[in-house]
Design an enzyme around this catalytic site. Structure first.
Site, PDB file in Angstrom:
ATOM      1  N   ASP A  16     -45.927  12.312  27.435  1.00 22.21           N
ATOM      2  CA  ASP A  16     -45.724  12.014  28.851  1.00 22.21           C
ATOM      3  C   ASP A  16     -44.241  12.212  29.162  1.00 22.21           C
ATOM      4  O   ASP A  16     -43.392  11.532  28.600  1.00 22.21           O
ATOM      5  CB  ASP A  16     -46.157  10.559  29.104  1.00 22.21           C
ATOM      6  CG  ASP A  16     -46.278  10.256  30.586  1.00 22.21           C
ATOM      7  OD1 ASP A  16     -46.029  11.159  31.398  1.00 22.21           O
ATOM      8  OD2 ASP A  16     -46.611   9.102  30.908  1.00 22.21           O
ATOM      9  N   ASP A  26     -47.204  17.007  33.703  1.00 23.12           N
ATOM     10  CA  ASP A  26     -46.240  16.337  32.825  1.00 23.12           C
ATOM     11  C   ASP A  26     -46.899  15.457  31.768  1.00 23.12           C
ATOM     12  O   ASP A  26     -46.241  14.625  31.178  1.00 23.12           O
ATOM     13  CB  ASP A  26     -45.272  15.502  33.676  1.00 23.12           C
ATOM     14  CG  ASP A  26     -45.993  14.461  34.506  1.00 23.12           C
ATOM     15  OD1 ASP A  26     -47.210  14.603  34.718  1.00 23.12           O
ATOM     16  OD2 ASP A  26     -45.339  13.505  34.929  1.00 23.12           O
ATOM     17  N   GLU A  27     -48.170  15.639  31.539  1.00 21.24           N
ATOM     18  CA  GLU A  27     -48.874  14.719  30.660  1.00 21.24           C
ATOM     19  C   GLU A  27     -49.978  15.474  29.936  1.00 21.24           C
ATOM     20  O   GLU A  27     -50.687  16.268  30.552  1.00 21.24           O
ATOM     21  CB  GLU A  27     -49.512  13.642  31.538  1.00 21.24           C
ATOM     22  CG  GLU A  27     -49.536  12.260  30.975  1.00 21.24           C
ATOM     23  CD  GLU A  27     -50.294  11.334  31.928  1.00 21.24           C
ATOM     24  OE1 GLU A  27     -51.143  10.601  31.442  1.00 21.24           O
ATOM     25  OE2 GLU A  27     -50.053  11.381  33.151  1.00 21.24           O
TER      26      GLU A  27
END
Lengths: 370, 374
Positions: free
Chosen positions: B24, B118-119
């Protein structure tokens, strides 16, 4: 009721009124046309969909005044198939209407005339006239941009409003959120103080058809909720869209500094040619501007690629921008002259298209990210 | 309150075998902006709309100290932190960074399931480099992300997705947290239930009322009891509390829809309240759509009355949309025929589907831009 009318006259009028009638109706009488024979020797035909209503009066030999309603599409189809030049006799009695022409005879089901709904016009305080040609221009140069998306009901029509910018003007505008079309004309006498109105798409379509048969001027009366067009023998009355048209002036760019001047015809033909292979979903066409060389191209994963160079007049720094071919063609199709000005800013900014700064029509088109 | 205890720990929970990493990025959008504009370094930054109705899409850690959070109304954020600097989002840059990170992942495993830009989950049980421990893989990935993008990422390492995600959140920012199979139950037991995926503020408050504060409290509840209290989610909570999560890391997982729904503390009746709820959900959906670069043609709403009767309504549009105002507009149009509501509304949600994907790819790559009327 008993009247006789020429087949051609009947057919033409029915042609006008039947297109207001929706094909599918939950209220049976809305499928019908109201036929009224008046003592003055006219036959009045009337149809409605509750939002739009048309009344047309044509000469007929009236033996017995009266009125009834029958299926508009059925009567239209009958009139279409009757022999040319025949006289059509319409007579109504006891829940039926008889249509007789030559050796053909029809007995049609009727519904009571008193059940036929009318749009209550109410007070129509604004009144002005527009030449039929001018009204045609206003419609033709804007209607293609009308939104068909029901959720944005306030965009489902042409917006008319008056304004004072040095001289008083009347503007017509339409947008679907991707492009905007606007036409400005001098304000006709009587339109001062006119409320802002949005004329629904269906009314625009019917009006446009009727305008082809009008020579002189159209008599327009309106309030903030209704509008009425007097078109010679026909009167078209419509409810207006009850909504607020967005402030479209804010999307008209004023500082686009890259100017392309190009022949609209060759531009249009080029776009149309390369778009042949564009994906049906996006219709995306890329335009690369490099000095006076304008390259139109399409890359389609399914079909392959296409490119065409179109000469233009462009001096600003080169760049690339994408457009929906359909939208470009719609706009270019409305340019009458032999040059069109395309005012660009960048690949993500609204583009202004017009014949020149004197032209009454102006178009704003958002690019596609390609 | 009746809460039959039924401890059933142990046998099922020692699920070992797999090595899962949840990566993350830390305050992703805001960090990218701070990286690219030195003037923003060390300052409270919010990425998102500055308009009246705008919301914060991401907040830098400096801004978070003031209580600024993502999804918060910009106006409120500004009140909490008067020095807050608003920056317009640059999604093409974020997408590019995301692509860089995924290239790094690809050096270690093909089993990457992206959750957003983003993860992502990574299954590194059998990694390309033959590295023995997932901890070492996570360490290398974090180092490479820092070296190649100049940004920091937090990682959670564990034996299933549920714990890995909890773990990555544990030492944020720039943290690494490893939860080994023998530590899984104890780790979950310590966590406040509000951090569990699927526990929103309303569910958290209800658990609170039932005396369920931590994973340990949750584990003391029977499957039946949780089923009664939370319906379908009860089973999920039951298993989560026991650290059981067999979901595989699915690299091919294609998102079919983007949805957001809320259960309300008090049932809603008025149009204004319902419209506000739809707007909130629409904004959440739009944020996710923007983040993943998707747009959808179908908008649906889901509405649950106080008697649990649930309705859905959907409309498909001629062209894909992704912005909150348009989504809410369609959602409102779908709600209109149901108003005025006869019963209180306890849940309302908005979903965007028919997303650009597969042969619809062009919808995403060639996007028609809209005129900015608002």
């Amino acid at each position: 009721m008993k009247a006789t009318i020429e087949r051609a006259t009947l057919l033409k009028s029915l042609g006008h009124v039947q297109s207001v009638v929706e094909r599918r109706n939950t209220i049976p009488i809305l499928s019908n046309v109201l036929i009224e024979a008046t003592p003055e020797g006219t036959l009045r035909l009337m149809a409605t969909d509750l939002d739009l209503q048309i009344v047309e009066a044509v000469p007929a030999a009236v033996d017995q005044p009266g009125a009834t309603t029958v299926s508009a599409h059925t009567l239209f189809d009958i009139a279409r198939k009757l022999p040319e030049g025949s006289q059509v006799q319409l007579s109504a009695a006891e829940g039926k209407m008889q249509v007789v022409a030559g050796r053909a005879r029809f007995n049609l089901q009727t519904l009571p005339k008193d059940d036929f709904p009318m749009i209550a016009e109410g007070e129509l305080p604004t009144r002005f006239e527009l030449p039929a040609e001018t009204l045609k221009q206003l419609i033709d140069k804007t209607r293609f941009a009308i939104s068909t998306e029901e959720t944005r009901y306030y965009l489902n029509g042409i917006f008319f409003h008056v304004q004072d910018e040095g001289s008083p003007v009347l503007k017509a505008a339409a947008t679907d959120g991707h492009r905007l079309a606007r036409v400005t004309i001098a304000r006709p006498d009587g339109a001062e103080g006119m409320p802002d109105i949005i004329i629904p798409r269906k009314c625009v379509g019917e009006l446009r058809k009727l305008l082809d048969e009008v020579d002189g001027s159209v008599d327009i009366t309106l309030s903030s909720t209704k509008i009425r067009f007097g078109l010679g023998t026909a009167i078209l009355t419509s409810k207006l869209i009850d909504g607020t048209f967005p402030d479209y002036n804010r999307v008209i760019p004023t500082a686009n500094d890259k100017l392309l001047k190009i022949d609209p015809k060759s531009f249009m033909e080029g776009v149309d040619r390369v778009a042949t292979i564009a994906s049906e979903k996006t219709r995306a066409v890329k335009m690369a501007l490099d000095r006076d060389k304008i390259t139109l191209s399409v890359t389609s994963p399914e079909n392959g690629t296409a490119a065409e160079e179109v000469p233009g007049d462009y001096a600003a720094p080169g760049f690339e921008i994408g457009f929906n071919a359909r939208y470009l063609l719609d706009i270019l199709g409305q340019i009458d002259g032999d040059t069109v000005e395309v005012h660009l800013a960048d690949a993500a900014a609204p583009t202004l298209i017009r014949e020149n700064d004197k032209a009454p029509a102006l178009y704003v088109l958002m690019p596609m990210r390609v | 309150m009746e809460r039959p205890d039924q401890p059933e720990d142990g046998e099922e929970s020692a699920e070992g075998g797999r090595k899962i990493i949840h990566i993350d990025m830390d305050a992703f959008y805001a960090s990218v902006e701070q990286r690219d504009d030195p003037a923003l370094k060390g300052r409270p930054v919010a990425v998102g709309g500055t308009r009246e109705r705008g919301v914060v899409a991401a907040a830098s850690y400096e801004a978070r100290k003031y209580g600024v959070r993502s999804a918060m109304a910009s106006a409120l954020a500004r009140r909490l932190c008067p020095d807050l600097i608003f920056v317009r989002p640059r999604f093409d840059v974020y997408r590019e960074v995301s692509r860089q990170i995924h290239l790094i992942f690809a050096d270690y495993t093909d089993l990457v399931e992206p959750l957003s830009l983003d993860e992502a989950y990574l299954d590194v049980t059998n990694n390309h480099q033959g590295i023995a421990t997932a901890t070492e893989v996570a360490r290398q990935i974090r180092a490479r992300i820092r070296a190649e993008t100049g940004l920091t990422a937090s990682a959670g390492v564990s034996y299933n997705k549920f714990i890995a995600k909890l773990a990555s959140d544990h030492n944020k920012p720039d943290g690494l947290c490893v939860v080994r199979p023998d530590q899984g139950l104890a780790f979950i037991a310590r966590q406040p239930v509000g951090r569990f995926h699927g526990v929103g503020p309303v569910t958290a408050a209800r658990m609170e009322k039932l005396g369920i504060h931590t994973g340990a409290d949750l584990r003391r509840c029977s499957r039946e009891f949780l089923g009664q209290q939370f319906g379908k989610s009860g089973d999920y909570f039951y298993l989560a509390a026991r650290a059981i999560d067999h979901r595989a890391v699915r690299p091919d997982r294609v998102r079919k829809s983007i949805g957001s729904e809320n259960t309300f503390f008090h049932d809603l009746y008025s149009h204004d309240d319902l419209a506000a709820a739809l707007l909130e959900s629409s904004e959440t959906v739009a944020r996710h759509a923007e983040r993943t670069g998707k747009a959808g043609r179908t908008v649906s709403i889901k509405l649950r009355y106080s008697d649990f009767r649930t309705l859905t309504r959907a409309r498909t549009l001629p062209a894909p949309i992704a912005d909150a105002a348009r989504i809410q507009e369609v959602a409102l149009a779908l709600l209109a025929p149901l108003e005025p509501v006869a019963l209180g509304v306890r849940l309302l949600g908005v979903t965007l589907s028919s997303l650009g994907e597969g042969d619809d790819e062009m919808v995403v790559t060639a996007e028609q831009l809209a005129l900015a009327f608002e």
